[in-house]
Design a protein around this motif. Structure first.
Motif, short mmCIF file in Angstrom:
data_model
loop_
_atom_site.label_atom_id
_atom_site.label_comp_id
_atom_site.label_asym_id
_atom_site.label_seq_id
_atom_site.Cartn_x
_atom_site.Cartn_y
_atom_site.Cartn_z
N ARG A 296 76.80 1.23 -60.83
CA ARG A 296 75.63 1.08 -61.70
C ARG A 296 74.52 2.05 -61.30
N LEU A 299 75.44 5.51 -62.54
CA LEU A 299 75.21 5.62 -63.99
C LEU A 299 73.72 5.70 -64.32
N THR A 300 72.89 4.95 -63.57
CA THR A 300 71.44 5.03 -63.77
C THR A 300 70.93 6.42 -63.46
N GLN A 303 71.81 8.73 -66.27
CA GLN A 303 70.93 8.50 -67.41
C GLN A 303 69.57 9.16 -67.20
N PHE A 306 69.82 12.90 -67.75
CA PHE A 306 69.77 13.28 -69.16
C PHE A 306 68.34 13.24 -69.69
N GLU A 307 67.57 12.21 -69.32
CA GLU A 307 66.20 12.11 -69.79
C GLU A 307 65.34 13.25 -69.24
N TRP A 537 63.59 0.64 -69.68
CA TRP A 537 64.42 1.84 -69.46
C TRP A 537 64.92 2.41 -70.78
N SER A 538 65.27 1.55 -71.68
CA SER A 538 65.81 2.05 -72.94
C SER A 538 64.73 2.54 -73.90
N CYS A 541 62.42 6.90 -73.31
CA CYS A 541 63.02 8.23 -73.42
C CYS A 541 61.99 9.20 -73.97
#
Length: 543
Positions: A296, A299-300, A303, A306-307, A537-538, A541
């Protein structure tokens, strides 16, 4: 009037936003960027800082500490069990040498050889006689292999080249490279069958291998440790593959460990076995949880990468370098994931071994040993949170790419010396007979070990090769010890000085660090707790 009012409405819809709207949109972008900056800074915090920032208990750190303790206990337990197996095999091999090798003396296998045909036959007769009287002479738990109610006969086999005609006198030979096998079965319980050896002729000039038999044994030392006893199959082979007039007699045992068909142990409780299995299951569950948490986190990090990449592309029109991208993928998490995977596989194999469904001690040892090694190496990650210890980790990480390039270049030179030494010095020096021994010898020379014997043991049969060996050894030692190793140390030292200066100056060295350094919020400022409820978090962006 209505038409002019509609035109005015269209004009208002297509007009540019007001200064207030533009200011509000600009402020929203700044908030989103600041939110991203805090998220990235929070991601790179250590567990203590994350606890002060959001009040979250560092479960991952606590889990890793518990995992180190229980995995180490598991490894020690398995190592002690494996040690009993190795001791049993080695002592049985020594027992067989004394039982079946005539006039054997401890440590004499290097010179134990036969030179006359009569000695070979005499030696085989001695083996058969000892094998027949095994029940009366052995003090161990050894017995013949049994199939039902009958004993499996001993197979006296010889492997030889088919249809060979050899005349060394006139230097002519005709031989078929195909190997045939001729066997004679001898019943250990029927002494008359022992005389059949008189009709068994060995083809000495074409002989490859002689004699094979199987014995059974039970390892009872495990009972004292409340473990199930093991049953062993020992297949003993005497090899003769060198046709030089010197038949070297060797004894090897290929051990196959089996679960005993019918066993009963009184005075020992099976609870210990069940507790061991429960403990192994606990380790598997712990490693699965650790694997999930680290996955996890990886993966964080991806992410966030990417941001951050999207932010740099839209706001600065710059591409993020790979060095900054790799910062988001923590190598420590990858190491823990690999360690957990190896430990899970090793624990499953250990359970299979404990229940006697599997006997691959070596495979299980590799998985458990490597997994435990990675677990302990992962401890360095938490020591890196202290500045005095962190400089070592930063130095290793910064110097790693240059070290790999340096090793590739030095490795080419090293391999060239290996091939040259093997082909030229191999016939005249024992340490250069194979590529493996050449590599070991040269590596020892680099470390200054066994240097004088390497020079001294060079045979002087060929004056030219002896002179070449001196040039070869002197140039290798001078090149690697005085030049290559010195350059390697200088490479590490320069990296250490660079990292130390960067820590003292405190200036960011990458674009990512500069981006994070603009966030001046301390972990205990309370901003990160507000951000957790406000900036999800979601939803954070960068557009």
């Amino acid at each position: 009037m209505e038409e002019s009012s509609d035109l005015y409405s269209v004009y208002e819809a297509n007009s540019h936003p007001s200064w207030g709207e533009h200011e509000q949109r600009h402020q929203d972008d700044l908030d989103k960027v600041e939110c991203l900056r805090r998220k990235i800074k929070y991601y790179f915090m250590n567990p203590c800082e994350k606890y002060h920032a959001r009040g979250r208990i560092p479960w991952k750190l606590m889990l890793q500490i518990i995992k180190i303790a229980i995995i180490t206990i598991q490894l020690v337990s398995f190592g002690l069990s494996n040690q009993m197996v190795v001791t049993f095999k080695e002592e049985n091999l020594m027992t067989f040498k004394h039982l079946f090798l005539k006039d054997y003396v401890d440590g004499g296998m290097d010179t134990y050889a036969l030179y006359r045909q009569a000695d070979v036959y005499d030696h085989i007769n001695y083996i058969i006689e000892q094998y027949g009287h095994l029940r009366n002479i052995t003090v161990g738990n050894h017995a013949y292999e049994k199939n039902g109610i009958t004993y499996t006969p001993m197979s006296l086999c010889q492997e030889y080249y088919r249809n060979g005609t050899i005349y060394p006198g006139n230097e002519t030979l005709e031989i078929d490279a195909q190997v045939e096998t001729d066997c004679l079965e001898i019943d250990p319980m029927y002494t008359q069958s022992w005389q059949d050896i008189d009709n068994f002729e060995l083809h000495f000039k074409r002989l490859v291998k002689v004699i094979m038999f199987t014995l059974k044994a039970i390892n009872l030392q495990t009972v004292r440790h409340r473990e199930q006893p093991d049953c062993y199959d020992f297949t003993i082979t005497f090899n003769n593959e060198v046709h030089s007039g010197r038949i070297k007699v060797d004894l090897e045992n290929d051990v196959e460990i089996n679960e005993c068909r019918d066993w009963k142990v009184t005075g020992a409780s099976p609870k210990n076995i069940h507790l061991t299995l429960l403990f192994d299951c606990l380790i598997i569950i712990t490693c699965i949880i650790s694997l999930a948490l680290c996955t996890r986190s990886v993966l964080t990090g991806i992410q966030l990468q990417f941001e951050y990449t999207l932010y740099c592309r839209d706001h600065t029109s710059k591409e993020v370098p790979w060095s900054d991208k790799l910062e988001f993928v923590s190598g420590w998490y990858i190491l823990i994931i690999v360690s957990d995977t190896l430990t899970i596989i090793g624990s499953v194999l250990k359970i299979e071994i404990q229940t006697k469904a599997l006997t691959s001690y070596d495979v299980c040892s590799i998985f458990l040993g490597t997994g435990t090694m990675f677990v302990w190496i992962g401890v360095i990650r938490y020591m890196g949170y202290f500045k005095k210890y962190n400089i070592l980790i930063l130095t290793l990480r910064a110097a790693f790419p240059n070290v790999i390039r340096f090793i590739c270049c030095a490795g080419i030179i090293y391999l060239s010396y290996c091939f040259c030494g093997w082909i030229v010095l191999g016939p005249y020096h024992e340490k250069f007979r194979t590529l493996n021994t050449v590599s070991e010898c040269l590596f020892s020379l680099i470390n200054g070990d066994d240097m004088f014997p390497t020079f001294k043991n060079m045979e002087k049969k060929s004056r030219l090769v002896w002179i070449f060996s001196r040039i070869y050894l002197y140039t290798f030692v001078s090149l690697f010890i005085y030049m290559i190793l010195s350059l390697f140390i200088t490479l590490i030292t320069n990296t250490y000085d660079t990292i130390k200066q960067q820590q003292q100056s405190g200036t960011p060295t990458s674009e990512l660090q500069r981006f994070i350094s603009m966030c001046q919020d301390l972990p205990n400022s309370g901003v990160y707790r507000l951000q957790e409820s406000r900036c999800k978090w979601s939803e954070c962006c960068v557009a």
